[in-house]
Motif scaffolding. Sequence first.
Motif, mmCIF file in Angstrom:
data_model
loop_
_atom_site.group_PDB
_atom_site.id
_atom_site.type_symbol
_atom_site.label_atom_id
_atom_site.label_comp_id
_atom_site.label_asym_id
_atom_site.label_seq_id
_atom_site.Cartn_x
_atom_site.Cartn_y
_atom_site.Cartn_z
ATOM 1 N N MET A 1 0.826 -1.192 0.000
ATOM 2 C CA MET A 1 0.000 0.000 0.000
ATOM 3 C C MET A 1 0.870 1.256 0.000
ATOM 4 O O MET A 1 0.584 2.192 -0.728
ATOM 5 N N ALA A 2 1.931 1.281 0.799
ATOM 6 C CA ALA A 2 2.806 2.443 0.860
ATOM 7 C C ALA A 2 3.544 2.618 -0.467
ATOM 8 O O ALA A 2 3.791 3.744 -0.904
ATOM 9 N N LYS A 3 3.867 1.490 -1.100
ATOM 10 C CA LYS A 3 4.560 1.552 -2.387
ATOM 11 C C LYS A 3 3.652 2.167 -3.452
ATOM 12 O O LYS A 3 4.095 2.962 -4.277
ATOM 13 N N ARG A 4 2.382 1.822 -3.413
ATOM 14 C CA ARG A 4 1.417 2.367 -4.376
ATOM 15 C C ARG A 4 1.232 3.862 -4.146
ATOM 16 O O ARG A 4 1.163 4.639 -5.092
ATOM 17 N N ALA A 5 1.174 4.279 -2.898
ATOM 18 C CA ALA A 5 1.025 5.702 -2.568
ATOM 19 C C ALA A 5 2.244 6.489 -3.031
ATOM 20 O O ALA A 5 2.121 7.598 -3.569
ATOM 21 N N ALA A 6 3.424 5.898 -2.865
ATOM 22 C CA ALA A 6 4.653 6.566 -3.308
ATOM 23 C C ALA A 6 4.676 6.684 -4.827
ATOM 24 O O ALA A 6 5.063 7.733 -5.368
ATOM 25 N N SER A 7 4.246 5.642 -5.519
ATOM 26 C CA SER A 7 4.187 5.683 -6.984
ATOM 27 C C SER A 7 3.199 6.736 -7.457
ATOM 28 O O SER A 7 3.461 7.464 -8.419
ATOM 29 N N LEU A 8 2.090 6.829 -6.774
ATOM 30 C CA LEU A 8 1.072 7.828 -7.120
ATOM 31 C C LEU A 8 1.605 9.239 -6.885
ATOM 32 O O LEU A 8 1.399 10.139 -7.712
ATOM 33 N N LEU A 9 2.326 9.431 -5.803
ATOM 34 C CA LEU A 9 2.913 10.737 -5.498
ATOM 35 C C LEU A 9 3.947 11.137 -6.545
ATOM 36 O O LEU A 9 3.965 12.279 -7.012
ATOM 37 N N VAL A 10 4.777 10.188 -6.954
ATOM 38 C CA VAL A 10 5.789 10.463 -7.988
ATOM 39 C C VAL A 10 5.098 10.810 -9.304
ATOM 40 O O VAL A 10 5.492 11.766 -9.995
ATOM 41 N N ALA A 11 4.066 10.076 -9.658
ATOM 42 C CA ALA A 11 3.332 10.351 -10.898
ATOM 43 C C ALA A 11 2.694 11.743 -10.845
ATOM 44 O O ALA A 11 2.729 12.489 -11.834
ATOM 45 N N LEU A 12 2.138 12.093 -9.705
ATOM 46 C CA LEU A 12 1.523 13.406 -9.548
ATOM 47 C C LEU A 12 2.559 14.517 -9.660
ATOM 48 O O LEU A 12 2.335 15.522 -10.325
ATOM 49 N N LEU A 13 3.706 14.325 -9.035
ATOM 50 C CA LEU A 13 4.784 15.314 -9.127
ATOM 51 C C LEU A 13 5.279 15.477 -10.557
ATOM 52 O O LEU A 13 5.510 16.595 -11.019
ATOM 53 N N LEU A 14 5.423 14.357 -11.274
ATOM 54 C CA LEU A 14 5.845 14.430 -12.675
ATOM 55 C C LEU A 14 4.810 15.152 -13.523
ATOM 56 O O LEU A 14 5.154 15.944 -14.408
ATOM 57 N N LEU A 15 3.553 14.921 -13.254
ATOM 58 C CA LEU A 15 2.474 15.602 -13.964
ATOM 59 C C LEU A 15 2.517 17.104 -13.702
ATOM 60 O O LEU A 15 2.401 17.911 -14.632
ATOM 61 N N LEU A 16 2.726 17.482 -12.454
ATOM 62 C CA LEU A 16 2.805 18.905 -12.112
ATOM 63 C C LEU A 16 4.018 19.576 -12.750
ATOM 64 O O LEU A 16 3.916 20.698 -13.260
ATOM 65 N N VAL A 17 5.159 18.895 -12.733
ATOM 66 C CA VAL A 17 6.366 19.443 -13.357
ATOM 67 C C VAL A 17 6.147 19.588 -14.860
ATOM 68 O O VAL A 17 6.513 20.609 -15.459
ATOM 69 N N GLY A 18 5.532 18.614 -15.476
ATOM 70 C CA GLY A 18 5.238 18.688 -16.909
ATOM 71 C C GLY A 18 4.284 19.824 -17.247
ATOM 72 O O GLY A 18 4.485 20.544 -18.227
ATOM 73 N N ALA A 19 3.264 20.001 -16.416
ATOM 74 C CA ALA A 19 2.307 21.094 -16.642
ATOM 75 C C ALA A 19 2.991 22.444 -16.473
ATOM 76 O O ALA A 19 2.754 23.372 -17.261
ATOM 77 N N ALA A 20 3.839 22.575 -15.466
ATOM 78 C CA ALA A 20 4.548 23.842 -15.249
ATOM 79 C C ALA A 20 5.495 24.126 -16.409
ATOM 80 O O ALA A 20 5.580 25.268 -16.882
ATOM 81 N N ALA A 21 6.195 23.119 -16.889
ATOM 82 C CA ALA A 21 7.107 23.308 -18.022
ATOM 83 C C ALA A 21 6.332 23.693 -19.283
ATOM 84 O O ALA A 21 6.750 24.580 -20.032
ATOM 85 N N GLY A 22 5.201 23.056 -19.485
ATOM 86 C CA GLY A 22 4.366 23.391 -20.638
ATOM 87 C C GLY A 22 3.836 24.816 -20.565
ATOM 88 O O GLY A 22 3.830 25.536 -21.560
ATOM 89 N N ALA A 23 3.404 25.235 -19.383
ATOM 90 C CA ALA A 23 2.912 26.602 -19.201
ATOM 91 C C ALA A 23 4.026 27.610 -19.434
ATOM 92 O O ALA A 23 3.828 28.643 -20.085
ATOM 93 N N TYR A 24 5.221 27.317 -18.932
ATOM 94 C CA TYR A 24 6.358 28.211 -19.126
ATOM 95 C C TYR A 24 6.688 28.339 -20.608
ATOM 96 O O TYR A 24 6.886 29.442 -21.121
ATOM 97 N N TYR A 25 6.724 27.230 -21.315
ATOM 98 C CA TYR A 25 7.005 27.244 -22.755
ATOM 99 C C TYR A 25 5.951 28.068 -23.493
ATOM 100 O O TYR A 25 6.276 28.872 -24.370
ATOM 101 N N TRP A 26 4.680 27.877 -23.155
ATOM 102 C CA TRP A 26 3.589 28.605 -23.809
ATOM 103 C C TRP A 26 3.715 30.109 -23.569
ATOM 104 O O TRP A 26 3.556 30.905 -24.495
#
Length: 95
Positions: A1-26
């Motif tokens: 369960m903790a491993k799944r939560a950590a994976s979800l957190l990493v995925a969320l962080l990557l999504l946020l970083v990608g969105a921020a990079a996309g917004a900056y580029y735009w």
Amino acid sequence: MAKRAASLLVALLLLLVGAAAGAYYWIEREYHAAGPAEANLRIDIDPGSSVRAVLVRLAERGAIRDARVVEIYLRLHRERPSIKAGRYEIPAGAS
């Protein structure tokens, strides 16, 4: 369960970083793109005008697409333009 939560957190962080990079580029692309004005524009800047007031006036006159995008760009790059009163002519398509 903790491993799944950590994976979800990493995925969320990557999504946020990608969105921020996309917004900056735009924002970068919008700031440097040719302006929407099809003809030269004259604009009067009153003494004591703020950067925001000038950007809003430029957007109202059709010299820029969105005052907020320019304001965000200036903040991201820590630019503080000096506003000088006067009459300015802005060439058609100026970025």
